[in-house]
Design a protein around this motif. Structure first.
Motif, mmCIF file in Angstrom:
data_model
loop_
_atom_site.group_PDB
_atom_site.id
_atom_site.type_symbol
_atom_site.label_atom_id
_atom_site.label_comp_id
_atom_site.label_asym_id
_atom_site.label_seq_id
_atom_site.Cartn_x
_atom_site.Cartn_y
_atom_site.Cartn_z
ATOM 1 N N ALA A 108 7.363 3.696 -0.468
ATOM 2 C CA ALA A 108 7.418 2.300 -0.022
ATOM 3 C C ALA A 108 6.061 1.910 0.552
ATOM 4 C CB ALA A 108 8.496 2.137 1.054
ATOM 5 N N THR A 109 5.705 0.647 0.341
ATOM 6 C CA THR A 109 4.494 0.104 0.954
ATOM 7 C C THR A 109 4.853 -1.174 1.700
ATOM 8 O OG1 THR A 109 3.847 -1.296 -0.918
ATOM 9 C CG2 THR A 109 3.052 0.983 -0.916
ATOM 10 N N GLY A 110 4.094 -1.458 2.731
ATOM 11 C CA GLY A 110 4.205 -2.714 3.466
ATOM 12 C C GLY A 110 2.851 -3.379 3.468
ATOM 13 N N ILE A 118 8.680 -1.166 -3.354
ATOM 14 C CA ILE A 118 9.258 0.139 -3.606
ATOM 15 C C ILE A 118 8.834 0.585 -5.006
ATOM 16 C CG2 ILE A 118 11.398 1.497 -3.658
ATOM 17 C CD1 ILE A 118 10.806 0.055 -0.934
ATOM 18 N N PHE A 119 8.348 1.829 -5.092
ATOM 19 C CA PHE A 119 7.890 2.398 -6.354
ATOM 20 C C PHE A 119 8.582 3.731 -6.597
ATOM 21 C CE2 PHE A 119 4.401 -0.069 -4.638
ATOM 22 C CZ PHE A 119 3.875 -0.735 -5.727
ATOM 23 N N SER A 120 8.715 4.103 -7.861
ATOM 24 C CA SER A 120 9.104 5.462 -8.211
ATOM 25 C C SER A 120 7.927 6.367 -7.859
ATOM 26 C CB SER A 120 9.395 5.559 -9.706
ATOM 27 O OG SER A 120 9.364 6.903 -10.128
ATOM 28 N N TRP A 121 8.162 7.442 -7.120
ATOM 29 C CA TRP A 121 7.066 8.329 -6.751
ATOM 30 C C TRP A 121 6.581 9.133 -7.954
ATOM 31 C CZ3 TRP A 121 2.982 8.770 -4.355
ATOM 32 C CH2 TRP A 121 2.414 9.962 -3.913
ATOM 33 N N LYS A 122 7.464 9.399 -8.896
ATOM 34 C CA LYS A 122 7.092 10.184 -10.072
ATOM 35 C C LYS A 122 6.192 9.388 -11.022
ATOM 36 C CE LYS A 122 9.114 12.987 -13.719
ATOM 37 N NZ LYS A 122 10.357 13.482 -14.291
ATOM 38 N N THR A 123 6.527 8.116 -11.251
ATOM 39 C CA THR A 123 5.812 7.316 -12.254
ATOM 40 C C THR A 123 4.984 6.186 -11.668
ATOM 41 O OG1 THR A 123 7.642 5.766 -12.530
ATOM 42 C CG2 THR A 123 7.651 7.762 -13.931
ATOM 43 N N MET A 124 5.214 5.863 -10.407
ATOM 44 C CA MET A 124 4.603 4.713 -9.721
ATOM 45 C C MET A 124 5.004 3.385 -10.367
ATOM 46 S SD MET A 124 3.441 5.725 -6.970
ATOM 47 C CE MET A 124 2.681 4.242 -6.340
ATOM 48 N N LEU A 127 9.814 -0.743 -8.474
ATOM 49 C CA LEU A 127 11.274 -0.805 -8.514
ATOM 50 C C LEU A 127 11.831 -2.038 -7.818
ATOM 51 C CD1 LEU A 127 12.047 2.939 -7.655
ATOM 52 C CD2 LEU A 127 11.973 1.874 -9.932
ATOM 53 N N ALA A 128 11.179 -2.485 -6.750
ATOM 54 C CA ALA A 128 11.700 -3.625 -5.997
ATOM 55 C C ALA A 128 10.612 -4.205 -5.103
ATOM 56 C CB ALA A 128 12.888 -3.199 -5.132
ATOM 57 N N VAL A 129 10.754 -5.496 -4.813
ATOM 58 C CA VAL A 129 9.944 -6.176 -3.804
ATOM 59 C C VAL A 129 10.936 -6.761 -2.806
ATOM 60 C CG1 VAL A 129 8.308 -8.024 -3.317
ATOM 61 C CG2 VAL A 129 8.114 -6.725 -5.458
#
Length: 171
Positions: A108-110, A118-124, A127-129
């Motif tokens: 997750a980033t802020g 929100i990103f998949s850690w495996k593929t980056m 996934l969501a904002v």
């Protein structure tokens, strides 16, 4: 000037005394804190590194955010060297917080744009904002529990004075 840091788990990383630091210069450095020396350093941003996190259990890879639009992914290769892996550009500049969930499935980033990403850690892959806050998202923390009603929670703290709780991808 050091802007952020993460002390690494020495048991997972072969007993080494390692500290990651993000700098105003846009560099990330790996320190051997017991010997008080930098053992690896790389420039990964054009602006100051504001936040970083590291996946010491699964991939030995880290992520850093800065005042620019890039998330930089890098890995720790042997013997204790940082190596750039990829950059992921977000829509707006200013990544002020980053957190990798303990199961290494999402990150997750802020940001200064008041949103959580929100990103998949495996593929980056994005996934969501999440859009809730009225100010910069300054802090992120995943719960450590993986079972029960409050598993997989993400807490976000903002300059607007609010803390939001999000239940994310429980399965």
């Amino acid at each position: 000037m050091c802007m952020c840091m993460k002390l690494l788990n020495t048991q997972v990383l072969e007993g080494k005394n390692l500290l990651l630091c993000g700098y105003e210069s846009g560099s990330v450095a790996l320190w051997d804190w017991r010997n008080r020396q930098i053992i690896s350093e790389m420039k990964c941003h054009n602006e100051p590194v504001i936040c970083l996190d590291f996946d010491e259990c699964y991939r030995h890879q880290g992520v850093s955010g800065s005042a620019d639009k890039d998330l930089s992914l890098w890995e720790l290769i042997q013997p204790s060297q940082l190596k750039m892996k990829q950059k992921v550009m977000v829509t707006n500049p200013g990544i002020s917080a980053v957190a990798i969930r303990s199961d290494a499935k999402i990150v997750a980033t802020g940001g200064w744009d008041k949103r959580l990403r929100i990103f998949s850690w495996k593929t980056m892959k994005p996934l969501a904002v999440l859009d809730y806050h009225g100010g910069t998202v300054e802090a992120l923390q995943f719960s450590t529990s993986s079972v029960g009603r409050y598993s997989r929670l993400l807490a976000a703290g903002s300059k607007d004075g609010k803390i939001s709780l999000w239940s994310l991808y429980n399965s």
